[in-house]
Structures are given as C-alpha cells and as structure tokens.
Scaffold this motif. Structure first.
Motif, PDB file in Angstrom:
ATOM      1  N   LEU B  49      30.027 -37.427  82.628  1.00  0.00           N
ATOM      2  CA  LEU B  49      30.601 -36.753  84.022  1.00  0.00           C
ATOM      3  C   LEU B  49      30.503 -35.395  83.758  1.00  0.00           C
ATOM      4  CD1 LEU B  49      32.753 -39.213  85.361  1.00  0.00           C
ATOM      5  CD2 LEU B  49      30.498 -38.781  86.254  1.00  0.00           C
ATOM      6  N   ARG B  50      31.061 -34.727  82.741  1.00  0.00           N
ATOM      7  CA  ARG B  50      31.419 -33.487  82.024  1.00  0.00           C
ATOM      8  C   ARG B  50      29.888 -32.790  81.815  1.00  0.00           C
ATOM      9  NH1 ARG B  50      32.253 -32.401  77.011  1.00  0.00           N
ATOM     10  NH2 ARG B  50      33.023 -34.507  76.797  1.00  0.00           N
ATOM     11  N   SER B  51      29.001 -33.551  81.112  1.00  0.00           N
ATOM     12  CA  SER B  51      27.755 -33.072  81.157  1.00  0.00           C
ATOM     13  C   SER B  51      27.126 -32.898  82.209  1.00  0.00           C
ATOM     14  CB  SER B  51      26.846 -34.072  80.271  1.00  0.00           C
ATOM     15  OG  SER B  51      27.567 -34.449  79.002  1.00  0.00           O
ATOM     16  N   ALA B  52      27.241 -33.387  83.260  1.00  0.00           N
ATOM     17  CA  ALA B  52      26.647 -33.354  84.522  1.00  0.00           C
ATOM     18  C   ALA B  52      27.547 -32.401  85.517  1.00  0.00           C
ATOM     19  CB  ALA B  52      26.490 -34.569  85.466  1.00  0.00           C
ATOM     20  N   GLY B  53      28.311 -31.741  84.776  1.00  0.00           N
ATOM     21  CA  GLY B  53      29.247 -30.813  85.762  1.00  0.00           C
ATOM     22  C   GLY B  53      29.962 -31.369  86.787  1.00  0.00           C
ATOM     23  N   ILE B  54      30.401 -32.512  86.854  1.00  0.00           N
ATOM     24  CA  ILE B  54      31.306 -33.201  87.784  1.00  0.00           C
ATOM     25  C   ILE B  54      32.647 -33.033  87.400  1.00  0.00           C
ATOM     26  CG2 ILE B  54      31.633 -35.412  88.889  1.00  0.00           C
ATOM     27  CD1 ILE B  54      28.766 -36.051  88.677  1.00  0.00           C
ATOM     28  N   VAL B  55      32.971 -33.129  86.270  1.00  0.00           N
ATOM     29  CA  VAL B  55      34.626 -32.908  85.683  1.00  0.00           C
ATOM     30  C   VAL B  55      34.666 -32.028  84.610  1.00  0.00           C
ATOM     31  CG1 VAL B  55      35.019 -35.391  86.497  1.00  0.00           C
ATOM     32  CG2 VAL B  55      34.598 -34.693  84.008  1.00  0.00           C
ATOM     33  N   ASN B  56      35.841 -31.679  84.590  1.00  0.00           N
ATOM     34  CA  ASN B  56      36.357 -30.875  83.400  1.00  0.00           C
ATOM     35  C   ASN B  56      37.424 -31.457  82.522  1.00  0.00           C
ATOM     36  OD1 ASN B  56      34.888 -28.199  83.821  1.00  0.00           O
ATOM     37  ND2 ASN B  56      36.333 -27.858  85.539  1.00  0.00           N
ATOM     38  N   THR B  57      37.129 -31.473  81.461  1.00  0.00           N
ATOM     39  CA  THR B  57      38.414 -32.212  80.436  1.00  0.00           C
ATOM     40  C   THR B  57      38.561 -31.272  79.420  1.00  0.00           C
ATOM     41  OG1 THR B  57      36.485 -33.367  79.058  1.00  0.00           O
ATOM     42  CG2 THR B  57      37.543 -34.347  80.957  1.00  0.00           C
ATOM     43  N   ARG B  58      39.721 -31.289  78.799  1.00  0.00           N
ATOM     44  CA  ARG B  58      39.934 -30.447  77.490  1.00  0.00           C
ATOM     45  C   ARG B  58      40.658 -31.212  76.338  1.00  0.00           C
ATOM     46  NH1 ARG B  58      43.830 -26.085  79.099  1.00  0.00           N
ATOM     47  NH2 ARG B  58      43.676 -25.210  77.198  1.00  0.00           N
ATOM     48  N   GLN B  59      39.989 -31.058  75.346  1.00  0.00           N
ATOM     49  CA  GLN B  59      40.679 -31.388  73.979  1.00  0.00           C
ATOM     50  C   GLN B  59      42.006 -31.085  73.857  1.00  0.00           C
ATOM     51  OE1 GLN B  59      38.436 -30.586  70.553  1.00  0.00           O
ATOM     52  NE2 GLN B  59      37.945 -32.516  70.475  1.00  0.00           N
ATOM     53  N   GLY B  60      43.028 -31.796  73.502  1.00  0.00           N
ATOM     54  CA  GLY B  60      44.353 -31.430  73.215  1.00  0.00           C
ATOM     55  C   GLY B  60      45.382 -31.641  74.450  1.00  0.00           C
ATOM     56  N   SER B  61      45.047 -30.664  75.491  1.00  0.00           N
ATOM     57  CA  SER B  61      45.916 -30.945  76.597  1.00  0.00           C
ATOM     58  C   SER B  61      45.835 -31.993  77.394  1.00  0.00           C
ATOM     59  CB  SER B  61      45.551 -29.516  77.346  1.00  0.00           C
ATOM     60  OG  SER B  61      44.477 -29.815  77.977  1.00  0.00           O
ATOM     61  N   GLY B  62      44.808 -32.536  77.414  1.00  0.00           N
ATOM     62  CA  GLY B  62      44.514 -33.905  78.288  1.00  0.00           C
ATOM     63  C   GLY B  62      44.443 -33.439  79.647  1.00  0.00           C
ATOM     64  N   GLY B  63      44.043 -34.660  80.207  1.00  0.00           N
ATOM     65  CA  GLY B  63      43.977 -34.537  81.829  1.00  0.00           C
ATOM     66  C   GLY B  63      42.553 -34.276  82.221  1.00  0.00           C
ATOM     67  N   ALA B  64      41.852 -34.799  83.208  1.00  0.00           N
ATOM     68  CA  ALA B  64      40.580 -34.428  83.647  1.00  0.00           C
ATOM     69  C   ALA B  64      40.959 -34.094  85.104  1.00  0.00           C
ATOM     70  CB  ALA B  64      39.898 -35.851  83.576  1.00  0.00           C
ATOM     71  N   HIS B  65      39.714 -33.069  85.463  1.00  0.00           N
ATOM     72  CA  HIS B  65      39.853 -32.651  86.872  1.00  0.00           C
ATOM     73  C   HIS B  65      38.566 -32.558  87.266  1.00  0.00           C
ATOM     74  CE1 HIS B  65      44.088 -31.157  86.209  1.00  0.00           C
ATOM     75  NE2 HIS B  65      43.704 -31.149  85.018  1.00  0.00           N
ATOM     76  N   LEU B  66      38.374 -32.421  88.634  1.00  0.00           N
ATOM     77  CA  LEU B  66      37.130 -32.482  89.219  1.00  0.00           C
ATOM     78  C   LEU B  66      36.365 -30.969  88.972  1.00  0.00           C
ATOM     79  CD1 LEU B  66      37.376 -34.381  92.619  1.00  0.00           C
ATOM     80  CD2 LEU B  66      36.509 -35.260  90.163  1.00  0.00           C
ATOM     81  N   ALA B  67      35.231 -30.877  88.833  1.00  0.00           N
ATOM     82  CA  ALA B  67      34.599 -29.565  88.595  1.00  0.00           C
ATOM     83  C   ALA B  67      33.908 -28.909  89.928  1.00  0.00           C
ATOM     84  CB  ALA B  67      33.674 -29.539  87.435  1.00  0.00           C
ATOM     85  N   LYS B  68      33.864 -29.970  91.040  1.00  0.00           N
ATOM     86  CA  LYS B  68      33.360 -29.466  92.124  1.00  0.00           C
ATOM     87  C   LYS B  68      33.865 -30.146  93.350  1.00  0.00           C
ATOM     88  CE  LYS B  68      28.373 -30.040  91.289  1.00  0.00           C
ATOM     89  NZ  LYS B  68      27.046 -30.896  91.641  1.00  0.00           N
ATOM     90  N   ALA B  69      33.469 -29.763  94.417  1.00  0.00           N
ATOM     91  CA  ALA B  69      34.094 -29.943  95.671  1.00  0.00           C
ATOM     92  C   ALA B  69      33.856 -31.421  95.919  1.00  0.00           C
ATOM     93  CB  ALA B  69      33.745 -29.372  96.885  1.00  0.00           C
ATOM     94  N   LEU B  70      34.796 -32.344  96.605  1.00  0.00           N
ATOM     95  CA  LEU B  70      34.510 -33.593  96.895  1.00  0.00           C
ATOM     96  C   LEU B  70      33.532 -33.819  97.493  1.00  0.00           C
ATOM     97  CD1 LEU B  70      38.193 -34.894  97.846  1.00  0.00           C
ATOM     98  CD2 LEU B  70      36.749 -35.532  95.696  1.00  0.00           C
ATOM     99  N   ASP B  71      32.717 -33.186  98.662  1.00  0.00           N
ATOM    100  CA  ASP B  71      31.969 -33.224  99.217  1.00  0.00           C
ATOM    101  C   ASP B  71      30.388 -32.808  98.710  1.00  0.00           C
ATOM    102  OD1 ASP B  71      32.195 -30.488  99.502  1.00  0.00           O
ATOM    103  OD2 ASP B  71      32.534 -30.579 101.971  1.00  0.00           O
ATOM    104  N   GLU B  72      30.489 -32.143  97.438  1.00  0.00           N
ATOM    105  CA  GLU B  72      29.417 -31.881  96.923  1.00  0.00           C
ATOM    106  C   GLU B  72      28.815 -32.871  95.791  1.00  0.00           C
ATOM    107  OE1 GLU B  72      30.259 -28.139  95.310  1.00  0.00           O
ATOM    108  OE2 GLU B  72      29.785 -27.039  97.410  1.00  0.00           O
ATOM    109  N   ILE B  73      29.623 -33.978  95.604  1.00  0.00           N
ATOM    110  CA  ILE B  73      29.670 -35.090  94.760  1.00  0.00           C
ATOM    111  C   ILE B  73      28.954 -36.463  95.517  1.00  0.00           C
ATOM    112  CG2 ILE B  73      30.451 -36.367  92.836  1.00  0.00           C
ATOM    113  CD1 ILE B  73      32.405 -34.377  92.533  1.00  0.00           C
TER     114      ILE B  73
END
Lengths: 145, 145
Positions: B49-73
């Motif tokens: 999903l990250r490769s597709a630009g849909i979410v952001n994740t980060r090593q270490g800190s943890g926690g995933a977030h959406l990378a796009k508006a809900l209605d654009e997915i």
DNA sequence: TAAAGCTGTAACATTCTTTGTTTCAACTTT
DNA sequence: AAAGTTGAAACAAAGAATGTTACAGCTTTA
C-alpha cells in the motif's frame, strides 16, 4: 491468482466439438491433442460439462456431442459448469477478523454487498457471449486463413 | 480459485487506520489483532500500500497513516496495490493449444477480447466504491450498535 | 546513550490448489 | 474376443497463498 485454465480449455473443447464432430469422432485423445491438455483432464472437463447438460458422451463408442443449441450456451454456463469459483465467491475474505474490534466485527457487513456486486458484474459480462458467437468467429478466422 | 485475502485484509487495515489513528498509534501488531492476520503479512500488505502511495509508515516510530484523501482511494486502487491479479490477467489460459489444429491456433484470438471485457467489467465495479464510503458505512454501523 | 518498541525484509515452513499421471474397470463396436 | 474408448479413483508434482522465525535498522524516550 487466476481462474483455472479448465475454463478456457472447456471453451476450446466445445468449439472443437462443434467444428469437427460432423467429420470425425471427437474423442478425449483428439481434444487432448488440440488443447495440449492431458486426456484425463479433458475427460474430467467433459464430465463436468456433461453434468451441466452441455455435452453428451458415451462410454465405449467415444466421441462427444453438444447437448444444447449453440446459442443456448453462454460463457457463464461453461464457467459455472467447470467450477471456476467455489460457493464462497470470487473473493477470499480473511477468515478471522476480531469480533472484539468494532471494525473487525463489521467489515463483512460493509464489504459483502460490494464484493458480490463486482462478482456479478463479471459474471454478467460472461453471460453476454454465447458459444454460437465463439464458434462463428472461429470459423470465420479459419476460412480467411 | 479465489482472489487473495490480502485484498479484504487491506481494506480492513485502511478502515482501521482511518477509524483509530486519531486516538492511538495503529501499529502492525494492532492491525494483526483486528484482522486476525499475521503481523508480518500485515506489514507486507502495508508495504504494498505504501508503494502504491496509499499509506505512510515509518520505521521506529510506528503507526500507519493514510497518504491520500479517503475519496481518492477506490477499491480498485487497493486491489491493484496488493497485486491480486498478475500481468497475465484474471483468466489462466491453457498454455499449449496446438498450432496445427485450426481451433487450437485461433482460440486465443477469439477469446482474448471477451476475457478482457469480463475482467474490465469486474474492475470497473471495484472503481465505483471509495474508501470514504466503506469508512462512512462502518462508522454508521458502529454508532448504531 | 541505552533500552524499548516498532518497521522492513529475507528465508523458510506449511497448507491448499492446480495440473498431470497411472491404472483399471466398464462399455461399445467390429 | 479384440480394439478402442470413457469414467473415475488414487497418487504425484508443481505452484501459490499464508504463516512463522529471525534479525537488522529506525525512532522515541527515559
């Protein structure tokens, strides 16, 4: 993931039966040669098509024949006959969503209708083509070769 | 045959991210608990999903977030992101039709367009639903529980 | 700066599905 | 009776989906 090649094999088999069965006996060995698929698999596919009332075969004498008019057999009928999709549907839902999570216990309700809609759209498209069209296109291409 | 459960898992994951990420850190362990799917598989899905630009994740800190508006997915975007279908398409064509047989050497030409049409009908149906609708339906059901 | 918690990823294990293979009984025609 | 065929069971092989183990590397925080 892909839909089993038994589907395209079945279409190929049925086309062969229509194209060749007037001139010769269309046996599972012949069909195996044309499709490049193992003769036992061919008999297996024929067996499913027979259960669905699409072809007739006979032990001993050999040779398969269509049991219905060409325009009464759709790609969907063939797809159903060879068990491309199980009772669970086209989508494999993850099996253990957590009922203690508000999302986990409701995701099925939210998704099921939409998944079914996609599957139905797919199947309806298959219903649009009959074997008559497939055979007619095939004969046309052959005659132009 | 069935479409890999990674697809419904991904939708579940994205819904959880939207529903929970304001209140808490949505880690792969949490998502594993909600979906009932192994945490490594969850990270794998998140990675796609990250490769597709849909979410952001980060090593270490943890926690995933959406990378796009809900209605654009759309569901289609998710389905594509998790590689539900390979380049060959939804249908597995039998691989060795016999070129010496008039049917064998032409069956591809006759069928390919129709198979593509069915696949397209299916995918277009998936394009009709956005994550915004899935989330909104989910929140509605939760609030009525 | 060390500890704790997390992600990313590779390697391997397991299970399931698909496809192929072998074998043989039963049937039909000659 | 012989030859050719179908039907079907049992087994084999290969591939795909999912799960598991392990660990390096990142980030936060004490």
């Amino acid at each position: 993931m892909q839909i089993t090649s038994k589907f395209t094999t079945a279409v190929h088999i049925l086309t062969c039966i229509e194209v060749f069965s007037e001139q010769m006996r269309v046996t599972s060995d012949f069909l195996s040669g044309s499709t490049g698929v193992n003769a036992v698999i061919v008999r297996n596919v024929l067996s499913k098509l027979r259960s669905a009332g699409i072809v007739n075969t006979r032990q001993g004498s050999g040779g398969a024949h269509l049991a219905k008019a060409l325009d009464e057999i759709t790609l969907y009928d063939i797809y159903k006959a060879v068990d491309c999709v199980d009772d669970e549907g086209l989508f494999h839902f993850h099996e253990n969503p957590n009922a203690n999570c508000p999302v986990g216990r409701n995701i099925h309700k939210v998704m099921d209708g939409r998944l079914t809609a996609a599957q139905t759209a797919f199947e309806n498209e298959l219903k649009k083509t009959t074997l008559a069209e497939v055979v007619s296109d095939t004969k046309k291409i052959i005659s132009e070769e």
